[in-house]
Design a protein around this motif. Structure first.
Motif, short mmCIF file in Angstrom:
data_model
loop_
_atom_site.label_atom_id
_atom_site.label_comp_id
_atom_site.label_asym_id
_atom_site.label_seq_id
_atom_site.Cartn_x
_atom_site.Cartn_y
_atom_site.Cartn_z
N ARG A 66 38.64 -16.59 -80.91
CA ARG A 66 37.27 -16.84 -81.35
C ARG A 66 37.13 -18.23 -81.95
O ARG A 66 36.13 -18.91 -81.77
CB ARG A 66 36.86 -15.80 -82.40
N SER A 124 34.79 -21.37 -80.58
CA SER A 124 33.86 -22.16 -81.38
C SER A 124 34.09 -23.64 -81.17
O SER A 124 33.15 -24.43 -81.08
CB SER A 124 34.05 -21.87 -82.86
N SER A 182 32.81 -24.67 -77.97
CA SER A 182 31.40 -24.31 -77.87
C SER A 182 31.07 -23.52 -76.62
O SER A 182 30.12 -23.82 -75.90
CB SER A 182 30.49 -25.54 -77.97
N ALA A 210 29.66 -17.72 -79.88
CA ALA A 210 29.98 -18.49 -81.09
C ALA A 210 30.16 -17.55 -82.28
O ALA A 210 29.77 -16.40 -82.23
CB ALA A 210 28.87 -19.48 -81.38
N LEU A 211 30.78 -18.07 -83.32
CA LEU A 211 30.97 -17.27 -84.54
C LEU A 211 29.65 -17.17 -85.29
O LEU A 211 28.86 -18.10 -85.25
CB LEU A 211 31.99 -17.95 -85.44
N SER A 262 37.81 -17.54 -90.04
CA SER A 262 37.45 -18.34 -88.86
C SER A 262 36.85 -19.67 -89.27
O SER A 262 37.20 -20.72 -88.74
CB SER A 262 36.44 -17.59 -88.00
N GLU A 263 35.95 -19.62 -90.24
CA GLU A 263 35.33 -20.87 -90.71
C GLU A 263 36.36 -21.80 -91.32
O GLU A 263 36.29 -23.02 -91.16
CB GLU A 263 34.27 -20.56 -91.76
N LEU A 269 38.19 -23.56 -88.58
CA LEU A 269 37.32 -24.57 -87.98
C LEU A 269 37.31 -25.82 -88.86
O LEU A 269 37.37 -26.95 -88.38
CB LEU A 269 35.89 -24.05 -87.85
#
Lengths: 226, 174
Positions: A66, A70, A73, A77-78, B43-44, B47
């Motif tokens: 996942r 992201s 893209s 998307a999350l 997850s963030e 990222l």
């Protein structure tokens, strides 16, 4: 040695104990007092030794997939978590930034802009030097910065996008030297339009750990159609 | 690995994820208190790591500490954004191991860890407990005072005096 009050508040902020008005005040100090910001960093470094004891829990399988999706893209998307946190802090920081910047009313978002969007990111009262030219390349979804910002030893220059809601959103770190190419986070691509403000702040190495600017805003400019 | 990630190296990023995700998920889980939220925050966090790795310079903070700090801060931000509700106790704070250190720590970090450990001993039990709980549970002063069933002012003075003593001790041993 900094005042005891600075040390303690910095420690409280690093620990995350503050909330409401106290937290807002401490975040303001983070923006406006470099010594305070350094002290918070020092506490974080000390406390960092405690992570070793933190129990590990295996992350769910498929999560990395996942995350990659992201980055690339792809359609799935999350969910973007927006910390509304109507905290006084976030709106105050946004207000401080806006006072220093001139934001033109946003034009209609271009569907496929024939003319590129450019900005001249000029020094604010807290910055110095020549303006940095920036171009948004729609083909690659990246912002190209023509030159680097002057950064003190051990710090990084971070680029932010500020839209009509006044909230700064991180784009990425400038290269230490020479031009940079910063891919825009997917969540921001829909927001790129004439009238958007780009700002550069000075952050600890690796960028702001909080997701909001923690250091001085040294340059800002508005995107316009070339 | 982190430096390579900063250069856009996906394999290095994957390796970094494999090495660190259990630690970072543990952090998010304990502070968020909810599995789904912890997954989203995690997850963030990665990222963010992907985006910021280019700016990471090997220095005082080891890569895992840097990443863990991002995770903890992000988890706390999520927690603070939730409407006020009763957070359940996450359980006792992990005991600081005498010697267990992550393999990627450098000698500098080992020294820091030892210093902190020694300086913690200079604190009262209440001061030490309050500060450790703040770190591991991501609580606010108000939440912690309620948990310990003491007045807010009492708890604040435990923490503040504890921080002051820690600072003096760390400064002295620097």
């Amino acid at each position: 040695m900094p005042a005891p009050d600075t040390d303690i508040t910095a420690g409280e902020l690093a620990l995350g104990l503050l909330e409401g008005a106290e937290r807002a005040a401490a975040l303001r100090r983070l923006l406006s007092e470099p010594e305070f910001a350094r002290e918070v960093e020092r506490w974080r470094a000390h406390l960092g030794a405690w992570f070793a004891a933190w129990p590990e829990v295996e992350a769910p399988p498929g999560l990395f997939g996942r995350i990659e999706a992201s980055i690339d893209s792809r359609p799935r998307a999350l969910p973007v978590r927006v910390w509304q946190a109507a905290t006084a802090a976030s709106s105050l920081i946004a207000a401080c930034l806006l006072i220093a910047l001139f934001v033109r009313p946003a034009g209609p978002p271009p569907l496929a802009p024939a003319r590129p969007l450019v900005a001249s990111i000029a020094p604010t009262a807290q910055g110095s030097g020549a303006p940095i030219a920036a171009v948004y390349d729609t083909a690659t979804g990246a912002i190209k910065m023509a030159s680097a910002a002057a950064v003190p030893e051990g710090k990084s220059a971070e680029l932010w996008a500020i839209g009509s809601d006044g909230a700064p959103r991180a784009i990425g770190l400038l290269a230490a030297d020479g031009p940079s190419r910063l891919p825009l986070p997917i969540a921001l691509r829909g927001r790129i339009a004439a009238g958007l403000t780009l700002a550069i702040s000075i952050e600890p190495r690796g960028g702001s750990p909080t997701g909001k600017p923690t250091g001085p805003v040294v340059a800002a400019g508005t995107l316009i159609q070339a | 690995m982190l430096v390579a990630t900063g250069r856009g190296d996906r394999v290095a990023f994957r390796n970094f994820y494999d090495r660190t995700s259990a630690k970072l998920f543990g952090i998010c889980l304990r502070i968020c208190g909810e599995r789904q939220a912890a997954e989203d925050v995690l997850s963030e966090v990665y990222l963010t790591i992907w985006k910021r790795a280019a700016g990471y310079e090997p220095g005082r903070a080891s890569p895992i500490t840097w990443a863990a700090t991002v995770a903890r801060n992000r988890a706390i931000d999520w927690r603070r954004a939730q409407p006020a509700h009763r957070w359940s106790d996450a359980g006792p704070s992990p005991n600081l191991p005498d010697e267990a250190l992550l393999p990627s720590e450098t000698l500098v970090m080992e020294e820091d860890s030892r210093q902190l450990h020694l300086c913690l001993d200079a604190l009262d039990e209440q001061q030490r407990d309050a500060i450790r709980t703040a770190f591991y549970d991501g609580v606010t002063y108000a939440e912690l005072a309620e948990r310990r069933a003491v007045p807010l002012g009492t708890l604040k003075s435990w923490v503040r005096r504890g921080l002051l003593r820690l600072k003096e001790c760390l400064h002295a041993s620097a």
